[in-house]
Design a protein around this motif. Structure first.
Motif, PDB file in Angstrom:
ATOM      1  N   HIS A 214      55.974  36.766  31.026  1.00 13.18           N
ATOM      2  CA  HIS A 214      55.185  37.847  31.623  1.00 13.18           C
ATOM      3  C   HIS A 214      54.013  38.218  30.722  1.00 13.18           C
ATOM      4  O   HIS A 214      52.913  38.519  31.210  1.00 13.18           O
ATOM      5  CB  HIS A 214      56.066  39.075  31.876  1.00 13.18           C
ATOM      6  N   LEU A 215      54.236  38.192  29.428  1.00 14.37           N
ATOM      7  CA  LEU A 215      53.177  38.519  28.478  1.00 14.37           C
ATOM      8  C   LEU A 215      51.992  37.557  28.621  1.00 14.37           C
ATOM      9  O   LEU A 215      50.829  37.985  28.699  1.00 14.37           O
ATOM     10  CB  LEU A 215      53.728  38.460  27.052  1.00 14.37           C
ATOM     11  N   ARG A 216      52.294  36.270  28.688  1.00 17.64           N
ATOM     12  CA  ARG A 216      51.227  35.277  28.824  1.00 17.64           C
ATOM     13  C   ARG A 216      50.540  35.405  30.185  1.00 17.64           C
ATOM     14  O   ARG A 216      49.319  35.261  30.294  1.00 17.64           O
ATOM     15  CB  ARG A 216      51.792  33.872  28.614  1.00 17.64           C
ATOM     16  N   TRP A 217      51.347  35.651  31.216  1.00 17.84           N
ATOM     17  CA  TRP A 217      50.779  35.828  32.558  1.00 17.84           C
ATOM     18  C   TRP A 217      49.815  37.005  32.589  1.00 17.84           C
ATOM     19  O   TRP A 217      48.703  36.889  33.108  1.00 17.84           O
ATOM     20  CB  TRP A 217      51.920  36.055  33.559  1.00 17.84           C
ATOM     21  N   TRP A 218      50.236  38.136  32.008  1.00 15.58           N
ATOM     22  CA  TRP A 218      49.370  39.316  32.070  1.00 15.58           C
ATOM     23  C   TRP A 218      48.065  39.095  31.305  1.00 15.58           C
ATOM     24  O   TRP A 218      47.016  39.587  31.715  1.00 15.58           O
ATOM     25  CB  TRP A 218      50.072  40.567  31.541  1.00 15.58           C
ATOM     26  N   PHE A 219      48.109  38.366  30.212  1.00 16.23           N
ATOM     27  CA  PHE A 219      46.888  38.117  29.447  1.00 16.23           C
ATOM     28  C   PHE A 219      45.825  37.436  30.328  1.00 16.23           C
ATOM     29  O   PHE A 219      44.659  37.825  30.321  1.00 16.23           O
ATOM     30  CB  PHE A 219      47.190  37.231  28.231  1.00 16.23           C
ATOM     31  N   TRP A 220      46.251  36.449  31.124  1.00 17.37           N
ATOM     32  CA  TRP A 220      45.282  35.745  31.980  1.00 17.37           C
ATOM     33  C   TRP A 220      44.861  36.611  33.165  1.00 17.37           C
ATOM     34  O   TRP A 220      43.701  36.559  33.599  1.00 17.37           O
ATOM     35  CB  TRP A 220      45.871  34.416  32.454  1.00 17.37           C
ATOM     36  N   VAL A 221      45.762  37.419  33.695  1.00 17.69           N
ATOM     37  CA  VAL A 221      45.412  38.349  34.768  1.00 17.69           C
ATOM     38  C   VAL A 221      44.391  39.357  34.262  1.00 17.69           C
ATOM     39  O   VAL A 221      43.408  39.679  34.949  1.00 17.69           O
ATOM     40  CB  VAL A 221      46.671  39.056  35.310  1.00 17.69           C
ATOM     41  N   ASP A 222      44.610  39.871  33.061  1.00 17.42           N
ATOM     42  CA  ASP A 222      43.680  40.819  32.449  1.00 17.42           C
ATOM     43  C   ASP A 222      42.271  40.211  32.369  1.00 17.42           C
ATOM     44  O   ASP A 222      41.272  40.867  32.707  1.00 17.42           O
ATOM     45  CB  ASP A 222      44.192  41.198  31.060  1.00 17.42           C
ATOM     46  N   CYS A 223      42.200  38.960  31.952  1.00 13.61           N
ATOM     47  CA  CYS A 223      40.895  38.286  31.859  1.00 13.61           C
ATOM     48  C   CYS A 223      40.235  38.180  33.233  1.00 13.61           C
ATOM     49  O   CYS A 223      39.026  38.428  33.373  1.00 13.61           O
ATOM     50  CB  CYS A 223      41.063  36.892  31.264  1.00 13.61           C
ATOM     51  N   GLU A 224      41.017  37.823  34.242  1.00 17.04           N
ATOM     52  CA  GLU A 224      40.460  37.699  35.600  1.00 17.04           C
ATOM     53  C   GLU A 224      39.946  39.035  36.125  1.00 17.04           C
ATOM     54  O   GLU A 224      38.880  39.113  36.743  1.00 17.04           O
ATOM     55  CB  GLU A 224      41.525  37.151  36.546  1.00 17.04           C
ATOM     56  N   LEU A 225      40.712  40.096  35.911  1.00 14.68           N
ATOM     57  CA  LEU A 225      40.301  41.412  36.401  1.00 14.68           C
ATOM     58  C   LEU A 225      38.975  41.826  35.782  1.00 14.68           C
ATOM     59  O   LEU A 225      38.096  42.365  36.461  1.00 14.68           O
ATOM     60  CB  LEU A 225      41.374  42.454  36.093  1.00 14.68           C
ATOM     61  N   ARG A 226      38.815  41.578  34.496  1.00 21.49           N
ATOM     62  CA  ARG A 226      37.563  41.951  33.820  1.00 21.49           C
ATOM     63  C   ARG A 226      36.396  41.113  34.346  1.00 21.49           C
ATOM     64  O   ARG A 226      35.288  41.640  34.505  1.00 21.49           O
ATOM     65  CB  ARG A 226      37.724  41.794  32.305  1.00 21.49           C
ATOM     66  N   GLN A 227      36.644  39.847  34.618  1.00 18.26           N
ATOM     67  CA  GLN A 227      35.593  39.006  35.188  1.00 18.26           C
ATOM     68  C   GLN A 227      35.160  39.510  36.558  1.00 18.26           C
ATOM     69  O   GLN A 227      34.004  39.342  36.966  1.00 18.26           O
ATOM     70  CB  GLN A 227      36.075  37.558  35.284  1.00 18.26           C
ATOM     71  N   ARG A 228      36.086  40.149  37.262  1.00 21.88           N
ATOM     72  CA  ARG A 228      35.790  40.668  38.604  1.00 21.88           C
ATOM     73  C   ARG A 228      35.249  42.097  38.571  1.00 21.88           C
ATOM     74  O   ARG A 228      35.030  42.695  39.617  1.00 21.88           O
ATOM     75  CB  ARG A 228      37.055  40.610  39.461  1.00 21.88           C
ATOM     76  N   GLY A 229      35.096  42.653  37.377  1.00 21.66           N
ATOM     77  CA  GLY A 229      34.463  43.957  37.253  1.00 21.66           C
ATOM     78  C   GLY A 229      35.387  45.133  37.072  1.00 21.66           C
ATOM     79  O   GLY A 229      34.925  46.271  36.946  1.00 21.66           O
ATOM     80  N   PHE A 230      36.707  44.905  37.013  1.00 24.00           N
ATOM     81  CA  PHE A 230      37.621  46.015  36.762  1.00 24.00           C
ATOM     82  C   PHE A 230      37.954  46.060  35.270  1.00 24.00           C
ATOM     83  O   PHE A 230      38.606  45.161  34.741  1.00 24.00           O
ATOM     84  CB  PHE A 230      38.919  45.881  37.570  1.00 24.00           C
ATOM     85  N   ASP A 231      37.500  47.123  34.602  1.00 23.69           N
ATOM     86  CA  ASP A 231      37.706  47.208  33.152  1.00 23.69           C
ATOM     87  C   ASP A 231      38.296  48.549  32.728  1.00 23.69           C
ATOM     88  O   ASP A 231      38.236  48.900  31.544  1.00 23.69           O
ATOM     89  CB  ASP A 231      36.390  46.968  32.410  1.00 23.69           C
ATOM     90  N   ARG A 232      38.886  49.289  33.656  1.00 21.18           N
ATOM     91  CA  ARG A 232      39.461  50.589  33.313  1.00 21.18           C
ATOM     92  C   ARG A 232      40.896  50.420  32.815  1.00 21.18           C
ATOM     93  O   ARG A 232      41.845  51.027  33.309  1.00 21.18           O
ATOM     94  CB  ARG A 232      39.410  51.541  34.502  1.00 21.18           C
ATOM     95  N   MET A 233      41.057  49.558  31.843  1.00 16.62           N
ATOM     96  CA  MET A 233      42.335  49.327  31.161  1.00 16.62           C
ATOM     97  C   MET A 233      42.000  48.922  29.730  1.00 16.62           C
ATOM     98  O   MET A 233      40.941  48.355  29.474  1.00 16.62           O
ATOM     99  CB  MET A 233      43.135  48.232  31.870  1.00 16.62           C
ATOM    100  N   PRO A 234      42.866  49.238  28.797  1.00 18.84           N
ATOM    101  CA  PRO A 234      42.549  48.949  27.397  1.00 18.84           C
ATOM    102  C   PRO A 234      42.402  47.453  27.146  1.00 18.84           C
ATOM    103  O   PRO A 234      43.092  46.639  27.765  1.00 18.84           O
ATOM    104  CB  PRO A 234      43.768  49.516  26.635  1.00 18.84           C
ATOM    105  N   LEU A 235      41.488  47.108  26.225  1.00 19.72           N
ATOM    106  CA  LEU A 235      41.399  45.726  25.772  1.00 19.72           C
ATOM    107  C   LEU A 235      42.729  45.312  25.158  1.00 19.72           C
ATOM    108  O   LEU A 235      43.448  46.141  24.573  1.00 19.72           O
ATOM    109  CB  LEU A 235      40.292  45.584  24.731  1.00 19.72           C
ATOM    110  N   CYS A 236      43.082  44.043  25.285  1.00 22.72           N
ATOM    111  CA  CYS A 236      44.375  43.618  24.752  1.00 22.72           C
ATOM    112  C   CYS A 236      44.243  42.329  23.946  1.00 22.72           C
ATOM    113  O   CYS A 236      43.324  41.526  24.149  1.00 22.72           O
ATOM    114  CB  CYS A 236      45.404  43.450  25.866  1.00 22.72           C
ATOM    115  N   ARG A 237      45.177  42.160  23.020  1.00 21.46           N
ATOM    116  CA  ARG A 237      45.314  40.950  22.229  1.00 21.46           C
ATOM    117  C   ARG A 237      46.807  40.604  22.202  1.00 21.46           C
ATOM    118  O   ARG A 237      47.651  41.478  22.234  1.00 21.46           O
ATOM    119  CB  ARG A 237      44.819  41.166  20.789  1.00 21.46           C
ATOM    120  N   THR A 238      47.122  39.312  22.131  1.00 15.94           N
ATOM    121  CA  THR A 238      48.524  38.919  22.093  1.00 15.94           C
ATOM    122  C   THR A 238      48.696  37.621  21.316  1.00 15.94           C
ATOM    123  O   THR A 238      47.758  36.814  21.222  1.00 15.94           O
ATOM    124  CB  THR A 238      49.102  38.746  23.511  1.00 15.94           C
ATOM    125  N   ASP A 239      49.909  37.437  20.800  1.00 14.37           N
ATOM    126  CA  ASP A 239      50.246  36.160  20.171  1.00 14.37           C
ATOM    127  C   ASP A 239      50.910  35.226  21.177  1.00 14.37           C
ATOM    128  O   ASP A 239      51.272  34.104  20.846  1.00 14.37           O
ATOM    129  CB  ASP A 239      51.159  36.377  18.960  1.00 14.37           C
TER     130      ASP A 239
END
Length: 315
Positions: A46-71
């Motif tokens: 789930h962690l890896r999945w959310w990281f890529w979803v987060d990237c897609e959302l930002r590319q689509r213009g939704f950025d009202r969520m904190p920036l994230c980093r993960t290992d």
């Protein structure tokens, strides 16, 4: 600090961590460029999945969520937001939450990221699980002491009846088919719209946080959560209902089938079920001094709830 490797955090951030302190059962890290919240994750997939979803959302213009980093294995680091939890008791903040959710849903439709490789619990399954838990709790009401026992003996059967009526209605409409359709088209849901997962900053902007339960599911389930929580605070005021719905539909208009599903979902007394089960099991976050007054407020609003369902369930 047992089990924590500061070097892992520094590698994720690309800079030195200069200060660490406990923060709401997590860790608050301070670097030269800002602060980050470090949170261990239960599911690598789930962690890896959310990281890529987060990237897609930002590319689509939704950025009202904190920036994230993960290992990609254990840790999720999110940028610290100087904000406070929203209050659904305040109509303006509930409205901001609806607006934020709508934009999140709109950006999260038809994503390219495949579903996470995790056990999927659909909206229907979660409703059935909540109903069973409350039903089992109600079986113990006669032997239960204290204020919770009194509330269950006085109001429990009526809430259970309402829940069962809602379940029957949901079985008569294509809820599962709609859920399967939205999941197949990768429609994103948050699935935990508690007010502490919506933040309001000093400029009045809303932020969505904590995506541990996010998945592809029926998006109308998120709107139902938000409406149920807000309307319980406002004694099922029709004006509040219309405003929340209007704010949501300003960005994403509900399909006719979603309106039908939402009408049936609103008849399910999820707030009373969740709070009663939570406090009976001594779950984290369910404190007697807060939960019992809230349960009383919900119970005292029962006639208003019935009136709302009778007048507006087919709006």
């Amino acid at each position: 600090m047992s089990g924590i490797n500061i070097l892992d955090w520094e590698r994720m951030l690309g800079e030195q961590v200069i200060h660490i302190q406990k923060y709401r059962k997590q860790w608050l890290l301070e670097t030269a460029s800002g602060k980050w919240v470090a949170k261990p994750c239960r599911s690598h997939a789930h962690l890896r999945w959310w990281f890529w979803v987060d990237c897609e959302l930002r590319q689509r213009g939704f950025d009202r969520m904190p920036l994230c980093r993960t290992d990609g294995r254990t840790w999720l680091l999110t940028a610290w937001i100087d904000a406070r939890p929203a209050s659904y008791h305040r109509m303006d903040e509930a409205g901001k939450a609806a607006d934020l959710l709508s934009r999140f849903h709109q950006a999260g439709r038809g994503l390219l990221t495949p579903p996470p490789y995790c056990r999927f619990y659909s909206l229907r399954e979660r409703i059935e699980s909540r109903y069973r838990s409350f039903s089992l709790l109600l079986d113990q009401a006669e032997q239960m002491e204290g204020e919770l026992g009194q509330l269950l003996r006085r109001y429990g059967k009526e809430f259970l009846r309402l829940g069962n009526d809602s379940r029957r209605k949901l079985m008569q409409i294509p809820l599962q088919e709609w859920t399967d359709w939205e999941r197949s088209r990768r429609c994103l849901t948050h699935r935990d719209l508690a007010s502490h997962n919506v933040l309001i900053d000093s400029s009045g902007n809303g932020w969505l946080i904590d995506f541990e339960t996010a998945d592809y599911d029926a998006q109308v389930g998120d709107l139902w959560q938000l409406l149920s929580r807000t309307l319980s605070q406002h004694r099922w005021d029709v004006v509040v209902f219309k405003r929340i719905l209007s704010n949501y539909e300003s960005h994403r208009v509900l399909a006719p089938i979603e309106r039908l599903i939402l009408a049936s979902l609103l008849g399910f007394p999820n707030e009373f079920f969740r709070e009663a089960v939570g406090i009976s099991l001594n779950k984290e976050g369910y404190m007697k001094e807060k939960t019992l007054p809230y349960l009383n407020k919900i119970a005292e609003s029962l006639s208003g709830y019935r009136d709302f369902l009778n007048r507006w369930i087919g709006w």
